[in-house]
Scaffold this motif. Structure first.
Motif, mmCIF file in Angstrom:
data_model
loop_
_atom_site.group_PDB
_atom_site.id
_atom_site.type_symbol
_atom_site.label_atom_id
_atom_site.label_comp_id
_atom_site.label_asym_id
_atom_site.label_seq_id
_atom_site.Cartn_x
_atom_site.Cartn_y
_atom_site.Cartn_z
ATOM 1 N N SER A 204 24.630 -16.511 -11.736
ATOM 2 C CA SER A 204 25.950 -16.107 -12.215
ATOM 3 C C SER A 204 25.938 -15.889 -13.720
ATOM 4 C CB SER A 204 27.006 -17.156 -11.841
ATOM 5 O OG SER A 204 26.655 -18.433 -12.345
ATOM 6 N N LEU A 205 25.199 -16.721 -14.433
ATOM 7 C CA LEU A 205 25.110 -16.580 -15.885
ATOM 8 C C LEU A 205 24.261 -15.375 -16.267
ATOM 9 C CD1 LEU A 205 25.511 -18.088 -18.772
ATOM 10 C CD2 LEU A 205 23.135 -18.737 -18.405
ATOM 11 N N SER A 206 23.053 -15.289 -15.720
ATOM 12 C CA SER A 206 22.129 -14.229 -16.130
ATOM 13 C C SER A 206 22.661 -12.856 -15.756
ATOM 14 C CB SER A 206 20.746 -14.451 -15.503
ATOM 15 O OG SER A 206 20.814 -14.393 -14.086
ATOM 16 N N GLY A 207 23.238 -12.729 -14.565
ATOM 17 C CA GLY A 207 23.759 -11.439 -14.141
ATOM 18 C C GLY A 207 24.870 -10.939 -15.049
ATOM 19 N N ILE A 208 25.763 -11.841 -15.431
ATOM 20 C CA ILE A 208 26.885 -11.449 -16.276
ATOM 21 C C ILE A 208 26.420 -11.149 -17.696
ATOM 22 C CG2 ILE A 208 29.022 -12.268 -17.342
ATOM 23 C CD1 ILE A 208 29.519 -13.848 -14.754
ATOM 24 N N MET A 209 25.610 -12.031 -18.283
ATOM 25 C CA MET A 209 25.193 -11.871 -19.675
ATOM 26 C C MET A 209 24.340 -10.624 -19.866
ATOM 27 S SD MET A 209 24.386 -15.762 -20.963
ATOM 28 C CE MET A 209 24.362 -15.283 -22.687
ATOM 29 N N ILE A 210 23.394 -10.420 -18.963
ATOM 30 C CA ILE A 210 22.507 -9.265 -19.091
ATOM 31 C C ILE A 210 23.240 -7.974 -18.715
ATOM 32 C CG2 ILE A 210 20.412 -8.187 -18.174
ATOM 33 C CD1 ILE A 210 19.170 -10.974 -18.040
ATOM 34 N N GLY A 211 24.103 -8.054 -17.697
ATOM 35 C CA GLY A 211 24.875 -6.875 -17.311
ATOM 36 C C GLY A 211 25.795 -6.397 -18.411
ATOM 37 N N ASP A 212 26.404 -7.317 -19.134
ATOM 38 C CA ASP A 212 27.293 -6.934 -20.237
ATOM 39 C C ASP A 212 26.540 -6.205 -21.341
ATOM 40 O OD1 ASP A 212 29.500 -7.980 -19.021
ATOM 41 O OD2 ASP A 212 29.485 -9.874 -20.111
ATOM 42 N N GLN A 213 25.293 -6.590 -21.576
ATOM 43 C CA GLN A 213 24.521 -6.005 -22.667
ATOM 44 C C GLN A 213 23.753 -4.754 -22.253
ATOM 45 O OE1 GLN A 213 24.271 -7.034 -25.971
ATOM 46 N NE2 GLN A 213 25.946 -8.434 -25.518
ATOM 47 N N LEU A 214 23.223 -4.744 -21.037
ATOM 48 C CA LEU A 214 22.302 -3.680 -20.638
ATOM 49 C C LEU A 214 22.804 -2.821 -19.487
ATOM 50 C CD1 LEU A 214 18.958 -5.707 -20.798
ATOM 51 C CD2 LEU A 214 19.988 -4.283 -22.586
ATOM 52 N N GLY A 215 23.959 -3.105 -18.944
ATOM 53 C CA GLY A 215 24.495 -2.289 -17.870
ATOM 54 C C GLY A 215 24.284 -2.888 -16.493
ATOM 55 N N PRO A 216 24.875 -2.254 -15.454
ATOM 56 C CA PRO A 216 24.880 -2.831 -14.109
ATOM 57 C C PRO A 216 23.512 -2.920 -13.440
ATOM 58 C CG PRO A 216 25.815 -0.621 -14.095
ATOM 59 C CD PRO A 216 25.651 -1.006 -15.525
ATOM 60 N N VAL A 217 22.597 -2.007 -13.772
ATOM 61 C CA VAL A 217 21.282 -2.062 -13.116
ATOM 62 C C VAL A 217 20.533 -3.321 -13.518
ATOM 63 C CG1 VAL A 217 19.039 -0.953 -12.882
ATOM 64 C CG2 VAL A 217 21.106 0.436 -12.884
ATOM 65 N N TYR A 218 20.405 -3.543 -14.827
ATOM 66 C CA TYR A 218 19.717 -4.741 -15.277
ATOM 67 C C TYR A 218 20.504 -6.001 -14.920
ATOM 68 C CZ TYR A 218 16.066 -2.335 -17.892
ATOM 69 O OH TYR A 218 14.961 -1.578 -18.242
ATOM 70 N N GLY A 219 21.836 -5.900 -14.928
ATOM 71 C CA GLY A 219 22.640 -7.043 -14.510
ATOM 72 C C GLY A 219 22.379 -7.391 -13.057
ATOM 73 N N SER A 220 22.262 -6.362 -12.203
ATOM 74 C CA SER A 220 21.962 -6.592 -10.790
ATOM 75 C C SER A 220 20.561 -7.156 -10.610
ATOM 76 C CB SER A 220 22.095 -5.284 -10.011
ATOM 77 O OG SER A 220 23.409 -4.794 -10.070
ATOM 78 N N VAL A 221 19.612 -6.665 -11.406
ATOM 79 C CA VAL A 221 18.247 -7.195 -11.335
ATOM 80 C C VAL A 221 18.242 -8.684 -11.655
ATOM 81 C CG1 VAL A 221 15.951 -7.137 -12.386
ATOM 82 C CG2 VAL A 221 17.126 -5.003 -11.846
ATOM 83 N N ALA A 222 18.900 -9.066 -12.748
ATOM 84 C CA ALA A 222 18.945 -10.477 -13.132
ATOM 85 C C ALA A 222 19.600 -11.310 -12.045
ATOM 86 C CB ALA A 222 19.698 -10.634 -14.456
ATOM 87 N N PHE A 223 20.704 -10.801 -11.521
ATOM 88 C CA PHE A 223 21.419 -11.514 -10.466
ATOM 89 C C PHE A 223 20.540 -11.732 -9.248
ATOM 90 C CE2 PHE A 223 24.174 -11.769 -6.777
ATOM 91 C CZ PHE A 223 25.163 -12.663 -7.175
ATOM 92 N N MET A 224 19.862 -10.656 -8.793
ATOM 93 C CA MET A 224 19.051 -10.760 -7.580
ATOM 94 C C MET A 224 17.806 -11.607 -7.788
ATOM 95 S SD MET A 224 19.420 -7.073 -5.666
ATOM 96 C CE MET A 224 19.221 -6.023 -7.097
ATOM 97 N N VAL A 225 17.192 -11.516 -8.979
ATOM 98 C CA VAL A 225 16.015 -12.343 -9.253
ATOM 99 C C VAL A 225 16.371 -13.825 -9.162
ATOM 100 C CG1 VAL A 225 14.418 -13.085 -11.052
ATOM 101 C CG2 VAL A 225 14.764 -10.652 -10.636
ATOM 102 N N ASP A 226 17.446 -14.213 -9.827
ATOM 103 C CA ASP A 226 17.786 -15.634 -9.869
ATOM 104 C C ASP A 226 18.391 -16.121 -8.564
ATOM 105 O OD1 ASP A 226 16.896 -16.377 -12.473
ATOM 106 O OD2 ASP A 226 18.531 -15.230 -13.321
ATOM 107 N N LEU A 227 19.157 -15.270 -7.885
ATOM 108 C CA LEU A 227 19.671 -15.657 -6.575
ATOM 109 C C LEU A 227 18.522 -15.811 -5.579
ATOM 110 C CD1 LEU A 227 22.017 -16.198 -4.652
ATOM 111 C CD2 LEU A 227 22.142 -13.740 -4.232
ATOM 112 N N SER A 228 17.577 -14.863 -5.605
ATOM 113 C CA SER A 228 16.426 -14.941 -4.697
ATOM 114 C C SER A 228 15.587 -16.173 -5.005
ATOM 115 C CB SER A 228 15.570 -13.679 -4.818
ATOM 116 O OG SER A 228 16.302 -12.535 -4.465
ATOM 117 N N ARG A 229 15.457 -16.501 -6.288
ATOM 118 C CA ARG A 229 14.706 -17.697 -6.666
ATOM 119 C C ARG A 229 15.330 -18.931 -6.036
ATOM 120 N NH1 ARG A 229 11.935 -19.266 -11.703
ATOM 121 N NH2 ARG A 229 11.810 -21.543 -11.740
#
Length: 298
Positions: A204-229
């Motif tokens: 929840s943190l990484s997806g929001i923080m990275i998405g705000d700075q780099l856009g929805p694609v990178y935000g989704s990547v961060a979200f899925m990486v950490d959720l999958s982890r």
């Protein structure tokens, strides 16, 4: 320290002030932790299913997320394997038969899938989701605190746990290494790769923080990486914790102090909890500091 993290420890210490000696009550607490875990996992799946930006550029995000997940996971596990002899206390949890552990892990994953399906079908964010999830977490930590006190675990073992500190340090360094490898393969800048590696399971943190700075694609990547982890950790912990508790705890990342904590306690025993809380606490503090630091690098 964030307010949420402070509240986690307030709940834990509140439970620690209660000692229970009756086996029937302790059994009820253990069962309650299981149901709380299932509730949290359902909400987690629902949140993923109701997100709009996950569908955007889904294939690109999925491919990149899988690459980062594999590289970071392998780096973490290889780095944590040599610390098998580190002291975590007696792993006194019940070790069920193999099929029982398999079914329990599949049950955890299945509840997330049910939540995901519900989120997709309803296609409507649940306004009180975060509040309800936090409420369940606070209840969980109160019950864990009671178990710690009832199991005669000293609170200093939670706050000043050298093993937990060493596990967190190992996870951090190896995650950076895995993130840089994945970024090199995908052609992602080093600072972005390090930011993606710094979520430590806090999706929840990484997806929001990275998405705000780099856009929805990178935000989704961060979200899925950490959720999958987190999902991999739920499947991995029951099978690994009895043989290598540091590896199981460390792979849980920041979630070792909340979402995966009931699984660690249930399968590894209450004496693994101080190490998990210490490691998860350090990583939970590191994530919101490291992500903006890396994203701020030109």
């Amino acid at each position: 320290m964030s307010f949420g993290t402070l509240m986690f420890f307030v709940a834990l210490f509140a439970g620690y002030g209660i000692r229970v000696n009756r086996p029937s009550i302790l059994k009820w607490i253990s069962q309650s932790l299981l149901w709380i875990t299932l509730g949290i996992l359902f909400l987690m799946g629902y949140g993923l299913g109701s997100l709009d930006n996950v569908a955007e550029n889904l294939m690109v995000a999925l491919e990149m997320a899988l690459l980062f997940l594999v590289c970071i996971s392998l780096a973490n596990l290889l780095g944590l394997f040599p610390v098998i002899r580190m002291t975590t206390g007696e792993a006194s949890g019940i070790r069920p038969p193999f099929m029982t552990m398999l079914m329990e892990s599949l049950m955890f994953a299945g509840v997330v899938v049910l939540g995901l399906i519900a989120g997709v079908l309803l296609n409507k964010p649940f306004a009180q989701q975060e509040m309800l999830a936090n409420g369940l977490l606070y209840c969980m930590l109160v019950l864990v605190g009671i178990q710690l006190r009832s199991g005669n675990v000293a609170i200093k073992d939670v706050l000043l746990n050298k093993t937990g500190m060493r596990i967190a340090a190992t996870v951090t360094v190896t995650a950076f290494f895995g993130g840089l490898i994945a970024g090199w393969i995908a052609g992602v800048p080093a600072n972005v790769s390090l930011a993606l590696a710094s979520g430590f399971g806090w999706y929840s943190l990484s997806g929001i923080m990275i998405g705000d700075q780099l856009g929805p694609v990178y935000g989704s990547v961060a979200f899925m990486v950490d959720l999958s982890r987190e999902l991999v950790a739920l499947l991995l912990i029951p099978f690994v914790i009895r043989r290598n508790a540091p590896m199981a705890i460390g792979y849980g990342g920041a979630t070792a102090m909340d979402y995966t904590l009931p699984v660690i306690e249930r399968t590894g025993g209450v004496h693994c909890v101080p190490v998990a809380v210490a490691s998860g606490f350090i990583l939970s503090l590191a994530a919101p500091l490291l992500i903006p630091m890396f994203l701020g690098v030109a």
